[in-house]
Design an enzyme around this catalytic site. Structure first.
Site, mmCIF file in Angstrom:
data_model
loop_
_atom_site.group_PDB
_atom_site.id
_atom_site.type_symbol
_atom_site.label_atom_id
_atom_site.label_comp_id
_atom_site.label_asym_id
_atom_site.label_seq_id
_atom_site.Cartn_x
_atom_site.Cartn_y
_atom_site.Cartn_z
ATOM 1 N N ASN A 1 -12.587 0.894 -3.003
ATOM 2 C CA ASN A 1 -13.956 0.806 -3.492
ATOM 3 C C ASN A 1 -14.891 0.590 -2.305
ATOM 4 O O ASN A 1 -14.446 0.333 -1.173
ATOM 5 C CB ASN A 1 -14.103 -0.270 -4.579
ATOM 6 C CG ASN A 1 -13.923 -1.689 -4.066
ATOM 7 O OD1 ASN A 1 -14.448 -2.063 -3.019
ATOM 8 N ND2 ASN A 1 -13.189 -2.498 -4.823
ATOM 9 N N ARG B 1 -11.616 -1.490 11.394
ATOM 10 C CA ARG B 1 -10.816 -0.374 11.904
ATOM 11 C C ARG B 1 -11.592 0.644 12.724
ATOM 12 O O ARG B 1 -10.980 1.501 13.356
ATOM 13 C CB ARG B 1 -10.110 0.317 10.737
ATOM 14 C CG ARG B 1 -9.175 -0.592 9.954
ATOM 15 C CD ARG B 1 -8.139 -1.268 10.830
ATOM 16 N NE ARG B 1 -7.166 -2.029 10.046
ATOM 17 C CZ ARG B 1 -6.136 -2.687 10.547
ATOM 18 N NH1 ARG B 1 -5.937 -2.675 11.866
ATOM 19 N NH2 ARG B 1 -5.302 -3.360 9.769
ATOM 20 N N ARG C 1 -1.677 -3.526 5.213
ATOM 21 C CA ARG C 1 -2.164 -4.901 5.303
ATOM 22 C C ARG C 1 -3.524 -5.101 4.643
ATOM 23 O O ARG C 1 -3.978 -6.232 4.484
ATOM 24 C CB ARG C 1 -2.215 -5.333 6.775
ATOM 25 C CG ARG C 1 -0.820 -5.552 7.340
ATOM 26 C CD ARG C 1 -0.812 -5.771 8.825
ATOM 27 N NE ARG C 1 0.554 -5.669 9.330
ATOM 28 C CZ ARG C 1 0.861 -5.397 10.585
ATOM 29 N NH1 ARG C 1 -0.101 -5.187 11.467
ATOM 30 N NH2 ARG C 1 2.115 -5.319 10.976
ATOM 31 N N HIS C 2 -4.178 -3.996 4.265
ATOM 32 C CA HIS C 2 -5.417 -4.110 3.498
ATOM 33 C C HIS C 2 -5.039 -4.217 2.023
ATOM 34 O O HIS C 2 -4.517 -3.278 1.428
ATOM 35 C CB HIS C 2 -6.321 -2.900 3.746
ATOM 36 C CG HIS C 2 -6.939 -2.911 5.100
ATOM 37 N ND1 HIS C 2 -8.172 -3.459 5.352
ATOM 38 C CD2 HIS C 2 -6.466 -2.470 6.295
ATOM 39 C CE1 HIS C 2 -8.455 -3.352 6.646
ATOM 40 N NE2 HIS C 2 -7.432 -2.754 7.236
ATOM 41 N N ARG C 3 -5.296 -5.359 1.418
ATOM 42 C CA ARG C 3 -4.792 -5.625 0.080
ATOM 43 C C ARG C 3 -5.566 -4.917 -1.016
ATOM 44 O O ARG C 3 -5.005 -4.471 -1.995
ATOM 45 C CB ARG C 3 -4.860 -7.130 -0.195
ATOM 46 C CG ARG C 3 -3.868 -7.935 0.599
ATOM 47 C CD ARG C 3 -4.008 -9.380 0.201
ATOM 48 N NE ARG C 3 -3.049 -10.204 0.906
ATOM 49 C CZ ARG C 3 -3.307 -11.442 1.279
ATOM 50 N NH1 ARG C 3 -4.478 -11.962 1.042
ATOM 51 N NH2 ARG C 3 -2.381 -12.158 1.886
ATOM 52 N N ARG D 1 -16.855 -1.790 -1.423
ATOM 53 C CA ARG D 1 -16.834 -3.089 -0.741
ATOM 54 C C ARG D 1 -15.643 -3.183 0.206
ATOM 55 O O ARG D 1 -15.769 -3.696 1.327
ATOM 56 C CB ARG D 1 -16.782 -4.222 -1.769
ATOM 57 C CG ARG D 1 -16.861 -5.601 -1.126
ATOM 58 C CD ARG D 1 -16.912 -6.692 -2.173
ATOM 59 N NE ARG D 1 -17.055 -8.005 -1.581
ATOM 60 C CZ ARG D 1 -17.161 -9.127 -2.281
ATOM 61 N NH1 ARG D 1 -17.142 -9.098 -3.606
ATOM 62 N NH2 ARG D 1 -17.287 -10.294 -1.671
ATOM 63 N N SER E 1 8.321 7.394 -0.531
ATOM 64 C CA SER E 1 9.604 6.899 -0.041
ATOM 65 C C SER E 1 9.796 7.366 1.393
ATOM 66 O O SER E 1 9.527 8.526 1.736
ATOM 67 C CB SER E 1 10.743 7.429 -0.914
ATOM 68 O OG SER E 1 11.989 7.204 -0.287
#
Length: 461
Positions: free
Chosen positions: A390, A401, A314-316, A392, A324
């Site tokens: 990165n 988290r 969910r962290h884009r 940021r 797989s």
């Protein structure tokens, strides 16, 4: 108890109310006279728009169709399908949480099996797991811990909002790429395409003719003399690579970006460690800490449960490599402390994984493919994954988290990641931690109320 329900469904709930007019206007604006409103007013003919969009995208200018956005509901799909989809990070997803919602009666997806005997065995195993899950809840095990024994054919429901360009990318992966060997994913892709083809004919023109020439599956096909059979890594987190001298790199970027200092001036300033610390304080405390984006850190995260992989996904803004799920270690699974604390529950928990493994081995012996048997995984089974972030994105990741409100497994990974980051770039990552460590708690009434204790822990870590 019959938990089997209808097939997986994808419903396009809506789309941009301007139809294909904006993509058509976008195709015209770079070559025609007139302002944006005038060109849009000329882009009202649906048939002409469709032809223009087809011509423009055929030339490779696909950014024009990003102006059309779809809203999609995924109804009663497997959590396996959910995981596949949420890895497409240019789409937006909102998923029913398995930390807070009771999934005891959610049902499960059943792949096509060869015989009634196989179907009976599969269904009985899944119903047993759901029954154990509900029993664990009744015995006081938290939902976020009991969920690890839920099968990966568990039904999930979620919303997705995605622009047309990314949606076509997703559909190509489902129909022609790494999803094509999974009947459920292929069916969902066909359902979505059949709906959007009627809604946006120009965007969908020649979709099947423009299918990718190469599969997006990666098969190295290389052998290196038994390394694949080596012992499992003992460390939860391994920092594989990082930007050397990260503090000065970020400080240099900040000075150039904000002050346009000359090269000589930059080097003179960053030669003083005190100056570097002052610059980093300003950068990390700002609302736009872009100099941190010049730094990159790559981790191997070992033994992550399938449930927690969804939290990482969910962290884009990071490069996440999830193998797989057919490579999942079926003999390895996570055991929460709440389960370890009760001998009876621990035995039943362990037996649940053994029972699922028996089902897998039975069906595997009958020549079912790994793609079919992916539904015989459990949420607590594990994989090793790779993540590159990165500086940021790490700032945001650590705020969320390492917080006490984070799911405990990903919090353990985040704290260990931060511990290792502090060894290589202490002047930067010594300032990282949960929101209350950096400034104040944003959780309001849901705050853990332990800000002083947390500040002390991360200050001394």
């Amino acid at each position: 108890m019959n938990l089997i329900n209808g097939g997986s469904v994808a419903i396009v709930l809506g789309m941009t109310d301007t139809d294909e007019k904006i993509p058509a206007a976008a195709g015209r604006i770079s070559t025609q006279e007139g302002d944006a409103s005038e060109i849009f007013d000329k882009s009202q003919d649906r048939e002409k728009n469709a032809k223009l969009i087809s011509k423009v995208t055929r030339s490779g200018h696909n950014s024009t169709i990003e102006h059309t956005v779809f809203n999609i509901a995924f109804k009663n799909v497997s959590v396996f399908a959910e995981q596949f989809l949420i890895e497409f990070r240019l789409a937006s997803f909102t998923v029913k949480s398995r930390r807070y919602v009771d999934f005891g009666k959610s049902g499960f997806y059943s792949p096509a099996l060869k015989s009634e005997e196989d179907e009976k065995l599969f269904n009985e195993t899944m119903e047993f797991l759901f029954s154990e899950y509900s029993s664990f809840l009744e015995m006081g095990i938290p939902k976020e811990d009991a969920r690890f024994i839920l099968p990966y054919c568990l039904r999930s429901n979620f919303y997705c909002t995605v622009n047309a360009r990314e949606l076509l990318h997703i559909l190509r992966a489902m129909l022609f790429g790494r999803g094509r060997d999974y009947a459920e994913l292929k069916s969902l892709g066909e359902q979505i395409y059949s709906q959007i083809e009627k809604m946006t004919p120009g965007i969908c023109t020649d979709f099947f003719k423009r299918r990718p020439q190469a599969s997006d599956k990666i098969t190295l096909g290389l052998k290196f003399g038994g390394e694949e059979k080596s012992d499992k890594p003992k460390e939860k987190v391994q920092l594989l690579s990082y930007t050397q001298d990260g503090e000065k790199t970020a400080a240099r970027a900040a000075l150039i970006w904000s002050k346009q200092y000359s090269p000589d001036a930059v080097e003179r300033i960053v030669a003083d460690e005190g100056n570097v610390n002052k610059i980093l304080d300003c950068v990390i405390g700002s609302s736009r800490p872009r100099p941190l984006e010049t730094l990159n850190y790559t981790f191997r995260l070992n033994g992550v449960s399938l449930s927690t992989i969804t939290h990482f996904a969910r962290h884009r803004m990071h490069g996440l490599m999830v193998p797989s799920l057919t490579l999942s270690d079926r003999t390895s699974y996570i055991v929460p402390d709440t389960v370890k604390a009760n001998e009876e529950i621990l035995k039943r928990y362990t037996d649940a994984f053994l029972k699922m493994n028996e089902l897998y081995n039975t069906l595997k012996a009958k020549d079912y493919s790994e793609e079919q048997l992916v539904y015989c995984l459990m949420s607590g089974n594990t994989l090793d994954i790779v993540s590159s972030m990165n500086g940021r994105e790490l700032l945001l990741f650590m705020k969320l988290r390492t917080c006490n409100r984070a799911q405990w497994e990903i919090r353990e990974y985040a704290i260990e990641m931060l511990r290792q980051l502090r060894t290589v770039s202490p002047a930067i990552f010594g300032k990282f931690g949960p929101s209350c460590f950096l400034s104040s708690c944003p959780e309001g009434a849901l705050s853990c109320g332990k800000a002083d204790e947390i500040k002390k822990f991360f200050g001394n870590m």
